[in-house]
Design an enzyme around this catalytic site. Structure first.
Site, PDB file in Angstrom:
ATOM      1  N   SER A 198       0.872  -1.171   0.000  1.00  0.00           N
ATOM      2  CA  SER A 198       0.000   0.000   0.000  1.00  0.00           C
ATOM      3  C   SER A 198       0.906   1.217   0.000  1.00  0.00           C
ATOM      4  CB  SER A 198      -0.853  -0.011   1.277  1.00  0.00           C
ATOM      5  OG  SER A 198      -1.484   1.240   1.487  1.00  0.00           O
ATOM      6  N   TYR A 251      -2.222   0.432  10.712  1.00  0.00           N
ATOM      7  CA  TYR A 251      -2.167  -0.110   9.344  1.00  0.00           C
ATOM      8  C   TYR A 251      -0.826   0.233   8.697  1.00  0.00           C
ATOM      9  CZ  TYR A 251      -3.660  -0.908   4.480  1.00  0.00           C
ATOM     10  OH  TYR A 251      -3.764  -1.352   3.183  1.00  0.00           O
TER      11      TYR A 251
HETATM   12  C1  8X3 Z   1      -4.985   1.624   1.282  1.00  0.00           C
HETATM   13  C2  8X3 Z   1      -4.457   3.002   1.157  1.00  0.00           C
HETATM   14  O1  8X3 Z   1      -4.547   5.362   2.110  1.00  0.00           O
HETATM   15  O2  8X3 Z   1      -6.141   3.782   3.023  1.00  0.00           O
HETATM   16  O3  8X3 Z   1      -4.002   0.651   1.349  1.00  0.00           O
HETATM   17  O4  8X3 Z   1      -3.807   3.638   3.590  1.00  0.00           O
HETATM   18  S1  8X3 Z   1      -4.760   3.954   2.541  1.00  0.00           S
END
Ligand code: 8X3
Length: 263
Positions: free
Chosen positions: A149, A162
């Protein structure tokens, strides 16, 4: 006369034998789109996900094989690799299973959410990659693709858990590439930015559709799953001496993790 500058199609190790890929997280979004595109390119595909009903429908639609498995389970992945390698060579592993949970600031982030994201994105990718590496090596032309990502390359408020997991997952790819130098296995990272899929944001916002929709509100053409699948399949179908180390893909309306043009 043929144009020598045109890229030839991906060549199987044995001419006439289709290349074979394993795609995790295949029940929806980027994973399902990748299965469709690989099948359209003539690959044999094993689609892997937890949800049997969705996998069965995808398999019926595309002709892919389906294996129900959870990448966070040692037992499931052991069964998966035994089933798949028993059925022939494996040329590509697309580590797509992953996801975000929550948008809490670091100060208020739940340890369980951070742990779950690490389990899925980092240890899930590690477990499946370790399990398939011998088969990928034995194929004579293997690919480990890690779908990270733009969160693996920068951060944003509320993204901490994340972002931490995706940064860690990226380092599986970067380290493995160094460790496999000289071997017939490419390690490819594809890092998408804003992609509108049916589930990514909905999962992140724990089923709150309004909050999930607000992420994309007013954004002119966020990427869709097929845009990313197109990028994934492009990297996999380059001649095998060409290793696309990293491909970052964003919609035109998004220039960084924190700057998005909205109408
Ligand atoms: C998804 C992109 O901007 O939500 O992997 O982290 S974000």
């Amino acid at each position: 006369m043929t144009d020598a500058s045109v890229t030839p199609p991906a060549r199987p190790s044995v001419p006439g034998t289709p290349l074979r890929a394993v795609v995790t997280g295949a029940s929806s979004g980027i994973g399902a789109a990748t299965v469709r595109r690989l099948r359209a390119e003539g690959w044999d595909v094993v689609a892997v996900a937890r949800r049997a009903d969705r996998l069965t429908a995808l398999a019926a639609e595309t002709g892919a094989a389906a294996v129900v498995a959870d990448v966070t389970s040692d037992d499931d992945v052991a069964r998966l690799v035994a089933e798949v390698t028993g059925g022939g060579p494996v040329h590509a592993l697309v580590n797509n299973a992953g996801g975000a949970i929550g948008t809490d600031p670091v100060e208020g982030g739940a340890l369980d959410d951070w742990r779950a994201m690490y389990e899925l994105n980092v240890l899930g990718t590690l477990r499946v990659t370790q399990a398939f590496l011998p088969a990928l090596r034995a194929s004579g032309r293997g690919d480990v693709l890690v779908l990270t990502s733009t969160a693996a390359h920068g951060t944003y408020p509320g993204g901490g858990g994340y972002v931490a997991a995706k940064h860690a997952e990226r380092q599986i790819a970067t380290t493995l590439r160094l460790e496999l130098v000289g071997e017939p296995v490419r390690v490819i990272e594809v890092a998408p930015g804003m992609v509108r899929t049916e589930e990514f944001s909905l999962t992140r916002f724990r089923g709150d559709q309004d909050a999930a929709d607000a992420v994309y509100r007013g954004v002119d053409e966020p990427l869709v799953a097929d845009d990313v699948a197109d990028a994934i399949v492009w990297t996999l179908t380059r001649p095998h001496h060409v290793n696309v180390d990293l491909m970052v893909v964003r919609p035109r309306a998004q220039v960084s993790n924190t700057q998005v043009a909205r109408r």
